[in-house]
Write a protein that holds these residues in place. Structure first.
Motif, PDB file in Angstrom:
ATOM      1  N   ILE A  60     -26.706  21.085  -4.420  1.00  0.00           N
ATOM      2  CA  ILE A  60     -26.249  19.779  -4.912  1.00  0.00           C
ATOM      3  C   ILE A  60     -26.726  19.545  -6.336  1.00  0.00           C
ATOM      4  CG2 ILE A  60     -26.511  17.275  -4.618  1.00  0.00           C
ATOM      5  CD1 ILE A  60     -26.530  17.833  -1.557  1.00  0.00           C
ATOM      6  N   VAL A  61     -28.004  19.763  -6.570  1.00  0.00           N
ATOM      7  CA  VAL A  61     -28.566  19.546  -7.897  1.00  0.00           C
ATOM      8  C   VAL A  61     -27.937  20.518  -8.895  1.00  0.00           C
ATOM      9  CG1 VAL A  61     -30.703  19.650  -9.243  1.00  0.00           C
ATOM     10  CG2 VAL A  61     -30.710  18.571  -7.001  1.00  0.00           C
TER      11      VAL A  61
ATOM     12  N   VAL B 178     -40.249  13.211 -11.984  1.00  0.00           N
ATOM     13  CA  VAL B 178     -38.919  13.037 -12.584  1.00  0.00           C
ATOM     14  C   VAL B 178     -38.191  11.886 -11.900  1.00  0.00           C
ATOM     15  CG1 VAL B 178     -36.613  14.083 -12.777  1.00  0.00           C
ATOM     16  CG2 VAL B 178     -38.620  15.356 -13.507  1.00  0.00           C
ATOM     17  N   GLY B 179     -38.201  11.870 -10.589  1.00  0.00           N
ATOM     18  CA  GLY B 179     -37.523  10.796  -9.862  1.00  0.00           C
ATOM     19  C   GLY B 179     -38.127   9.437 -10.166  1.00  0.00           C
ATOM     20  N   LEU B 180     -39.438   9.346 -10.050  1.00  0.00           N
ATOM     21  CA  LEU B 180     -40.125   8.077 -10.272  1.00  0.00           C
ATOM     22  C   LEU B 180     -40.005   7.602 -11.716  1.00  0.00           C
ATOM     23  CD1 LEU B 180     -42.162   5.841  -9.314  1.00  0.00           C
ATOM     24  CD2 LEU B 180     -43.960   7.390 -10.126  1.00  0.00           C
ATOM     25  N   LEU B 181     -40.296   8.483 -12.668  1.00  0.00           N
ATOM     26  CA  LEU B 181     -40.326   8.063 -14.068  1.00  0.00           C
ATOM     27  C   LEU B 181     -38.935   7.785 -14.632  1.00  0.00           C
ATOM     28  CD1 LEU B 181     -43.195  10.339 -15.407  1.00  0.00           C
ATOM     29  CD2 LEU B 181     -43.301   7.925 -14.725  1.00  0.00           C
ATOM     30  N   ALA B 182     -37.922   8.494 -14.155  1.00  0.00           N
ATOM     31  CA  ALA B 182     -36.561   8.198 -14.610  1.00  0.00           C
ATOM     32  C   ALA B 182     -36.153   6.789 -14.189  1.00  0.00           C
ATOM     33  CB  ALA B 182     -35.576   9.224 -14.065  1.00  0.00           C
ATOM     34  N   ILE B 183     -36.399   6.460 -12.940  1.00  0.00           N
ATOM     35  CA  ILE B 183     -36.052   5.124 -12.444  1.00  0.00           C
ATOM     36  C   ILE B 183     -36.906   4.069 -13.127  1.00  0.00           C
ATOM     37  CG2 ILE B 183     -36.057   3.624 -10.408  1.00  0.00           C
ATOM     38  CD1 ILE B 183     -35.281   6.171  -8.775  1.00  0.00           C
ATOM     39  N   LEU B 184     -38.202   4.319 -13.226  1.00  0.00           N
ATOM     40  CA  LEU B 184     -39.103   3.369 -13.882  1.00  0.00           C
ATOM     41  C   LEU B 184     -38.714   3.148 -15.342  1.00  0.00           C
ATOM     42  CD1 LEU B 184     -41.628   1.608 -13.547  1.00  0.00           C
ATOM     43  CD2 LEU B 184     -42.985   3.614 -14.205  1.00  0.00           C
ATOM     44  N   GLY B 185     -38.340   4.213 -16.022  1.00  0.00           N
ATOM     45  CA  GLY B 185     -37.912   4.094 -17.417  1.00  0.00           C
ATOM     46  C   GLY B 185     -36.674   3.232 -17.575  1.00  0.00           C
ATOM     47  N   VAL B 186     -35.711   3.403 -16.687  1.00  0.00           N
ATOM     48  CA  VAL B 186     -34.487   2.591 -16.758  1.00  0.00           C
ATOM     49  C   VAL B 186     -34.808   1.122 -16.466  1.00  0.00           C
ATOM     50  CG1 VAL B 186     -32.242   2.166 -15.665  1.00  0.00           C
ATOM     51  CG2 VAL B 186     -32.912   4.478 -16.280  1.00  0.00           C
ATOM     52  N   VAL B 187     -35.640   0.876 -15.458  1.00  0.00           N
ATOM     53  CA  VAL B 187     -36.007  -0.504 -15.121  1.00  0.00           C
ATOM     54  C   VAL B 187     -36.732  -1.162 -16.297  1.00  0.00           C
ATOM     55  CG1 VAL B 187     -37.496  -1.910 -13.622  1.00  0.00           C
ATOM     56  CG2 VAL B 187     -36.055  -0.124 -12.633  1.00  0.00           C
TER      57      VAL B 187
ATOM     58  N   CYS C 105     -25.326   5.297  -7.509  1.00  0.00           N
ATOM     59  CA  CYS C 105     -25.353   6.748  -7.282  1.00  0.00           C
ATOM     60  C   CYS C 105     -26.484   7.396  -8.079  1.00  0.00           C
ATOM     61  CB  CYS C 105     -24.014   7.383  -7.671  1.00  0.00           C
ATOM     62  SG  CYS C 105     -22.664   7.000  -6.556  1.00  0.00           S
ATOM     63  N   TRP C 106     -26.648   6.972  -9.328  1.00  0.00           N
ATOM     64  CA  TRP C 106     -27.717   7.507 -10.177  1.00  0.00           C
ATOM     65  C   TRP C 106     -29.087   7.197  -9.565  1.00  0.00           C
ATOM     66  CZ3 TRP C 106     -31.965   5.955 -12.917  1.00  0.00           C
ATOM     67  CH2 TRP C 106     -32.427   6.798 -13.917  1.00  0.00           C
ATOM     68  N   LEU C 107     -29.277   5.958  -9.135  1.00  0.00           N
ATOM     69  CA  LEU C 107     -30.540   5.574  -8.499  1.00  0.00           C
ATOM     70  C   LEU C 107     -30.781   6.373  -7.226  1.00  0.00           C
ATOM     71  CD1 LEU C 107     -30.358   1.707  -8.971  1.00  0.00           C
ATOM     72  CD2 LEU C 107     -32.019   3.250 -10.043  1.00  0.00           C
ATOM     73  N   THR C 108     -29.729   6.578  -6.448  1.00  0.00           N
ATOM     74  CA  THR C 108     -29.842   7.363  -5.220  1.00  0.00           C
ATOM     75  C   THR C 108     -30.228   8.805  -5.539  1.00  0.00           C
ATOM     76  OG1 THR C 108     -28.223   5.965  -4.105  1.00  0.00           O
ATOM     77  CG2 THR C 108     -28.603   8.160  -3.166  1.00  0.00           C
ATOM     78  N   LEU C 109     -29.578   9.388  -6.535  1.00  0.00           N
ATOM     79  CA  LEU C 109     -29.858  10.769  -6.912  1.00  0.00           C
ATOM     80  C   LEU C 109     -31.312  10.938  -7.351  1.00  0.00           C
ATOM     81  CD1 LEU C 109     -28.893  13.671  -7.431  1.00  0.00           C
ATOM     82  CD2 LEU C 109     -28.153  12.906  -9.698  1.00  0.00           C
ATOM     83  N   PHE C 110     -31.759  10.088  -8.267  1.00  0.00           N
ATOM     84  CA  PHE C 110     -33.133  10.223  -8.747  1.00  0.00           C
ATOM     85  C   PHE C 110     -34.145   9.788  -7.692  1.00  0.00           C
ATOM     86  CE2 PHE C 110     -31.102  10.981 -12.751  1.00  0.00           C
ATOM     87  CZ  PHE C 110     -31.965  11.887 -13.363  1.00  0.00           C
TER      88      PHE C 110
END
Length: 127
Positions: free
Chosen positions: A7-8, A71-80, A98-103
């Motif tokens: 998937i990735v 990567v998952g945590l910091l990507a979401i945290l960065g966007v927030v 979908c982006w939030l689900t993926l990360f």
């Protein structure tokens, strides 16, 4: 792990070869160049997952798990954090979800790998 790697990896290949089609899930508009640059995140992740799946030594599982979690945590945290300042993300848009689900999935998968690596360490110390 083979499904996760596929998937990735497929998403990474999609961003690389068909950036205008696969960029749609990003919470902000990205051009073809940035989609292709971002593909490296997914292709490297897919390669790491595949290699660990094939051999899975505890050190590599630990490193991959930590990388995925961060990567998952910091990507979401960065966007927030960024959106708190600029207020440009549509949090109800399908692409954003979908982006939030993926990360989120990448981060959670990392937690499971960290747990599995800790089980290796605890079984080694019990021996």
């Amino acid at each position: 792990m083979p499904v996760e790697s596929a998937i990735v990896g497929l998403y990474g290949v999609g961003l690389l070869l068909f950036p205008l089609t696969f960029r749609g899930i990003w919470p902000w508009p990205i051009d073809a160049f940035h989609a292709q640059v971002y593909s490296a995140i997914f292709l490297a992740g897919a390669g790491g997952i595949y290699l660990v799946w094939r051999s899975a030594p505890r050190e590599e599982l630990l490193v991959l798990g930590l990388a995925q979690f961060l990567v998952g945590l910091l990507a979401i945290l960065g966007v927030v954090m960024t959106d708190a300042a600029v207020h440009r993300i549509d949090w109800t848009a399908i692409g954003t979800l979908c982006w939030l689900t993926l990360f989120g999935w990448i981060g959670i998968s990392g937690v499971f790998k960290l747990y599995a690596a800790s089980r290796y360490f605890s079984s080694q110390s019990a021996s």
